[in-house]
Design a protein around this motif. Structure first.
Motif, PDB file in Angstrom:
ATOM      1  N   ASP A   1       5.283   4.698   2.061  1.00  0.00           N
ATOM      2  CA  ASP A   1       5.631   5.983   2.675  1.00  0.00           C
ATOM      3  C   ASP A   1       6.240   5.802   4.062  1.00  0.00           C
ATOM      4  O   ASP A   1       7.216   6.461   4.411  1.00  0.00           O
ATOM      5  CB  ASP A   1       4.408   6.900   2.769  1.00  0.00           C
ATOM      6  CG  ASP A   1       4.014   7.491   1.439  1.00  0.00           C
ATOM      7  OD1 ASP A   1       4.847   7.485   0.503  1.00  0.00           O
ATOM      8  OD2 ASP A   1       2.868   7.970   1.326  1.00  0.00           O
ATOM      9  N   TYR A   2       5.659   4.906   4.854  1.00  0.00           N
ATOM     10  CA  TYR A   2       6.172   4.668   6.203  1.00  0.00           C
ATOM     11  C   TYR A   2       7.606   4.147   6.158  1.00  0.00           C
ATOM     12  O   TYR A   2       8.482   4.645   6.876  1.00  0.00           O
ATOM     13  CB  TYR A   2       5.263   3.668   6.937  1.00  0.00           C
ATOM     14  CG  TYR A   2       5.782   3.296   8.301  1.00  0.00           C
ATOM     15  CD1 TYR A   2       5.715   4.193   9.362  1.00  0.00           C
ATOM     16  CD2 TYR A   2       6.363   2.051   8.531  1.00  0.00           C
ATOM     17  CE1 TYR A   2       6.203   3.859  10.615  1.00  0.00           C
ATOM     18  CE2 TYR A   2       6.847   1.708   9.771  1.00  0.00           C
ATOM     19  CZ  TYR A   2       6.768   2.608  10.814  1.00  0.00           C
ATOM     20  OH  TYR A   2       7.261   2.269  12.048  1.00  0.00           O
TER      21      TYR A   2
ATOM     22  N   LYS B   1      -0.018  15.295   1.763  1.00  0.00           N
ATOM     23  CA  LYS B   1      -0.500  13.948   2.034  1.00  0.00           C
ATOM     24  C   LYS B   1      -0.323  13.023   0.824  1.00  0.00           C
ATOM     25  O   LYS B   1      -0.037  11.844   0.973  1.00  0.00           O
ATOM     26  CB  LYS B   1      -1.959  13.999   2.459  1.00  0.00           C
ATOM     27  CG  LYS B   1      -2.491  12.672   2.905  1.00  0.00           C
ATOM     28  CD  LYS B   1      -3.887  12.788   3.418  1.00  0.00           C
ATOM     29  CE  LYS B   1      -4.336  11.426   3.919  1.00  0.00           C
ATOM     30  NZ  LYS B   1      -5.660  11.442   4.457  1.00  0.00           N
TER      31      LYS B   1
ATOM     32  N   SER C   1       0.849  -1.194   0.000  1.00  0.00           N
ATOM     33  CA  SER C   1       0.000   0.000   0.000  1.00  0.00           C
ATOM     34  C   SER C   1       0.885   1.244   0.000  1.00  0.00           C
ATOM     35  O   SER C   1       2.061   1.187   0.396  1.00  0.00           O
ATOM     36  CB  SER C   1      -0.909   0.012   1.232  1.00  0.00           C
ATOM     37  OG  SER C   1      -0.146   0.252   2.400  1.00  0.00           O
ATOM     38  N   SER C   2       0.323   2.359  -0.419  1.00  0.00           N
ATOM     39  CA  SER C   2       1.093   3.608  -0.410  1.00  0.00           C
ATOM     40  C   SER C   2       1.481   3.986   1.016  1.00  0.00           C
ATOM     41  O   SER C   2       2.548   4.562   1.242  1.00  0.00           O
ATOM     42  CB  SER C   2       0.316   4.743  -1.084  1.00  0.00           C
ATOM     43  OG  SER C   2      -0.906   4.968  -0.419  1.00  0.00           O
ATOM     44  N   GLU C   3       0.646   3.630   1.995  1.00  0.00           N
ATOM     45  CA  GLU C   3       0.969   3.908   3.402  1.00  0.00           C
ATOM     46  C   GLU C   3       2.189   3.113   3.847  1.00  0.00           C
ATOM     47  O   GLU C   3       3.061   3.637   4.540  1.00  0.00           O
ATOM     48  CB  GLU C   3      -0.229   3.591   4.316  1.00  0.00           C
ATOM     49  CG  GLU C   3      -1.396   4.520   4.151  1.00  0.00           C
ATOM     50  CD  GLU C   3      -2.307   4.138   2.976  1.00  0.00           C
ATOM     51  OE1 GLU C   3      -2.187   3.002   2.425  1.00  0.00           O
ATOM     52  OE2 GLU C   3      -3.126   4.987   2.584  1.00  0.00           O
ATOM     53  N   GLN C   4       2.260   1.832   3.443  1.00  0.00           N
ATOM     54  CA  GLN C   4       3.422   1.003   3.794  1.00  0.00           C
ATOM     55  C   GLN C   4       4.689   1.568   3.164  1.00  0.00           C
ATOM     56  O   GLN C   4       5.731   1.656   3.817  1.00  0.00           O
ATOM     57  CB  GLN C   4       3.224  -0.436   3.314  1.00  0.00           C
ATOM     58  CG  GLN C   4       2.220  -1.237   4.086  1.00  0.00           C
ATOM     59  CD  GLN C   4       1.998  -2.595   3.445  1.00  0.00           C
ATOM     60  OE1 GLN C   4       1.654  -2.699   2.273  1.00  0.00           O
ATOM     61  NE2 GLN C   4       2.180  -3.652   4.232  1.00  0.00           N
TER      62      GLN C   4
END
Length: 108
Positions: free
Chosen positions: A29-30, A48, A24-27
């Protein structure tokens, strides 16, 4: 740690698009944020939805030179798993250097 390796390779190649089908984009980015904090990449989150990737740091180049080869990477991971050693960003480079030294002494 596989995502970390893939991000470093993607940063070096200036192409992270292949990661989007697996993570995911969250993974992403993190983990990029973690790599920046550990001084492996230069990266900034502007908004964001928009980030700017500047590239690998000297330390990032040093690490990717050691873990780029998939066969080596898999042997390293298996060795760490066998020894029950948790691989964290602050330990990965020293652990890899030690693994290389041990591999060289085995083949002598």
């Amino acid at each position: 740690m596989d995502l970390i390796r893939k991000i470093l390779i993607g940063v070096e190649d200036r192409d992270l698009s292949s990661l989007e089908s697996e993570y995911s984009s969250e993974q992403i980015d993190y983990h990029m944020h973690l790599l920046e904090q550990a001084n492996y990449i230069e990266y900034s989150l502007k908004t964001k939805d928009r980030s700017i990737l500047k590239g690998l740091t000297w330390q990032g180049h040093d690490l990717i030179d050691k873990i780029r080869n998939e066969t080596f990477w898999n042997k390293f991971k298996a060795d760490m798993k066998e020894k029950s050693i948790p691989v964290t960003l602050d330990l990965i480079l020293p652990l890899i250097k030690d693994f290389i030294k041990r591999q060289l002494s085995i083949s002598e």
